[in-house]
Motif scaffolding. Structure first.
Motif, PDB file in Angstrom:
ATOM      1  N   PHE A  15       0.829  -1.204   0.000  1.00  0.00           N
ATOM      2  CA  PHE A  15       0.000   0.000   0.000  1.00  0.00           C
ATOM      3  C   PHE A  15       0.877   1.273   0.000  1.00  0.00           C
ATOM      4  CE2 PHE A  15      -2.563  -3.297   2.057  1.00  0.00           C
ATOM      5  CZ  PHE A  15      -3.702  -3.263   1.274  1.00  0.00           C
ATOM      6  N   ARG A  16       2.018   1.174  -0.698  1.00  0.00           N
ATOM      7  CA  ARG A  16       2.934   2.316  -0.717  1.00  0.00           C
ATOM      8  C   ARG A  16       2.291   3.550  -1.355  1.00  0.00           C
ATOM      9  NH1 ARG A  16       4.943  -1.477  -4.224  1.00  0.00           N
ATOM     10  NH2 ARG A  16       5.084  -0.907  -6.440  1.00  0.00           N
ATOM     11  N   PHE A  17       1.326   3.360  -2.267  1.00  0.00           N
ATOM     12  CA  PHE A  17       0.632   4.514  -2.857  1.00  0.00           C
ATOM     13  C   PHE A  17      -0.044   5.339  -1.774  1.00  0.00           C
ATOM     14  CE2 PHE A  17      -3.633   6.068  -4.042  1.00  0.00           C
ATOM     15  CZ  PHE A  17      -3.267   7.109  -4.883  1.00  0.00           C
ATOM     16  N   LEU A  18      -0.764   4.663  -0.870  1.00  0.00           N
ATOM     17  CA  LEU A  18      -1.483   5.385   0.175  1.00  0.00           C
ATOM     18  C   LEU A  18      -0.511   6.015   1.163  1.00  0.00           C
ATOM     19  CD1 LEU A  18      -4.112   6.194   1.592  1.00  0.00           C
ATOM     20  CD2 LEU A  18      -4.005   4.026   2.840  1.00  0.00           C
ATOM     21  N   ASP A  40      -4.685  11.524  -7.977  1.00  0.00           N
ATOM     22  CA  ASP A  40      -4.280  10.696  -6.836  1.00  0.00           C
ATOM     23  C   ASP A  40      -5.331  10.736  -5.732  1.00  0.00           C
ATOM     24  OD1 ASP A  40      -1.989   9.988  -8.118  1.00  0.00           O
ATOM     25  OD2 ASP A  40      -0.649  11.298  -6.961  1.00  0.00           O
ATOM     26  N   TYR A  41      -5.910  11.891  -5.503  1.00  0.00           N
ATOM     27  CA  TYR A  41      -6.925  12.031  -4.457  1.00  0.00           C
ATOM     28  C   TYR A  41      -8.175  11.223  -4.807  1.00  0.00           C
ATOM     29  CZ  TYR A  41     -10.014  14.312  -1.058  1.00  0.00           C
ATOM     30  OH  TYR A  41     -10.901  14.565  -0.040  1.00  0.00           O
ATOM     31  N   VAL A  63      -4.745  13.026   4.545  1.00  0.00           N
ATOM     32  CA  VAL A  63      -4.901  13.414   3.141  1.00  0.00           C
ATOM     33  C   VAL A  63      -6.052  14.395   2.982  1.00  0.00           C
ATOM     34  CG1 VAL A  63      -5.604  12.558   0.873  1.00  0.00           C
ATOM     35  CG2 VAL A  63      -3.876  11.315   2.193  1.00  0.00           C
ATOM     36  N   HIS A  64      -7.191  14.099   3.630  1.00  0.00           N
ATOM     37  CA  HIS A  64      -8.342  15.017   3.561  1.00  0.00           C
ATOM     38  C   HIS A  64      -7.968  16.396   4.114  1.00  0.00           C
ATOM     39  CE1 HIS A  64     -10.926  11.943   2.122  1.00  0.00           C
ATOM     40  NE2 HIS A  64     -11.050  11.283   3.254  1.00  0.00           N
ATOM     41  N   PHE A  98     -12.319  19.035  -6.087  1.00  0.00           N
ATOM     42  CA  PHE A  98     -11.825  18.666  -4.766  1.00  0.00           C
ATOM     43  C   PHE A  98     -12.907  18.711  -3.699  1.00  0.00           C
ATOM     44  CE2 PHE A  98      -7.495  19.913  -6.376  1.00  0.00           C
ATOM     45  CZ  PHE A  98      -6.919  18.679  -6.199  1.00  0.00           C
ATOM     46  N   GLU A  99     -13.772  19.738  -3.769  1.00  0.00           N
ATOM     47  CA  GLU A  99     -14.686  19.999  -2.667  1.00  0.00           C
ATOM     48  C   GLU A  99     -16.151  19.758  -3.002  1.00  0.00           C
ATOM     49  OE1 GLU A  99     -13.975  21.076   0.570  1.00  0.00           O
ATOM     50  OE2 GLU A  99     -11.911  20.572   0.048  1.00  0.00           O
TER      51      GLU A  99
END
Length: 296
Positions: A15-18, A40-41, A63-64, A98-99
């Motif tokens: 899970f290196r991406f996360l 990515d998000y 991240v959020h 994004f939102e």
């Protein structure tokens, strides 16, 4: 113990991406690679939005938080008066991506904030002019002199404030109007593809979970005209107050009378350039089909 370490390393590698996403977001924001940040998000949300694994939840919370902070940066950039129109449109699109959600409308919130910023600029120019005018009156009273019919320093003061007011409107409102039109026609929103039809008993019918097409922007058409109208009405009221009715609203009645006397005597000097500047402002707005209130 070695097995636990090995298992932990395997999880990190798998899970290196996360786990690398927080640093990746910072790096790509700094390099203005906003498309990568967005992709990515979206990928992280699709994979881990409903995860019940505590460590994954912690990473996603971080991240959020980074995305919320980045969205605030986008909002601040949108409020900068020198931000080009094309950049504003792109930033608004990112903000929506994004939102945006069924319960929020970041593009509309940004349009409201941008209008409030223009109102603030106009109000600031008005208050600064009032302060300078009062200071000028006090100085002239101390000199115990009267303004002659020749040009005096109060004329540049009037010309300056009218230039500032008109520049604020003509530099901000055309781009703002274009953003509003882009909002209304839906071009600020991501394209939503229609869902494919599926066979059910030899009848073509939509799937059980239909795509949601954002349409609520049309509900704000009257609000947009109101916001633009408020800017124009404020500009009109300031010009009317100081150039026509000369309602200076000083605390001292003596200061008011003295100010009116000076302004009237110098009117032949500041009126022509002021009228010319206002005319140019109105023509600039008419050229982009902004409907002006009757007071103009």
């Amino acid at each position: 113990k070695a097995d636990r370490i090995r298992n932990a390393l395997n999880v990190i590698d798998r899970f290196r991406f996360l786990f690398g996403l927080p640093d990746s977001i910072d790096r790509n924001i700094n390099s203005k690679a906003y498309d990568i940040v967005l992709n990515d998000y979206k990928k992280a949300k699709s994979l881990f939005a409903d995860t019940q694994v505590h460590v994954f939840q912690q990473v996603m919370d971080g991240v959020h938080g980074k995305i919320r902070a980045f969205s605030r940066e986008l909002q601040d950039r949108l409020l900068e008066p020198r931000c080009p129109l094309n950049e504003k449109k792109q930033l608004l699109k990112y903000l929506v991506e994004f939102e945006g959600s069924p319960t929020s409308d970041p593009a509309w919130e940004s349009l409201q904030k941008q209008q409030e910023k223009v109102i603030q600029y106009l109000t600031k120019s008005k208050m600064e002019f009032k302060g300078k005018l009062l200071e000028f009156v006090k100085i002239e009273q101390i000199k115990a002199s009267r303004v002659s019919h020749k040009e005096n320093s109060i004329s540049p003061l009037f010309n300056q404030v009218i230039d500032e007011l008109c520049d604020t409107v003509t530099q901000s409102l055309p781009d703002y109007w274009s953003l509003c039109q882009a909002y209304l026609d839906g071009s600020l929103f991501p394209e939503v593809k229609k869902a494919p039809l599926v066979h059910q008993d030899s009848v073509m019918s939509p799937p059980s979970t239909p795509y949601i097409i954002p349409e609520r922007q049309s509900d704000h058409e009257d609000d947009i005209h109101r916001l633009v109208g408020e800017v124009m009405e404020l500009l009109s009221s300031i010009i009317r107050q100081y150039c026509i009715t000369m309602d200076f609203k000083f605390n001292s009645e003596k200061d008011v009378e003295y100010a009116v006397e000076m302004v009237c005597k110098a009117q032949q000097f500041w009126t022509p350039p002021t009228v010319k500047r206002i005319k140019m402002c109105v023509e600039r707005l008419l050229a982009i089909n902004i409907t002006l209130p009757s007071v103009m």
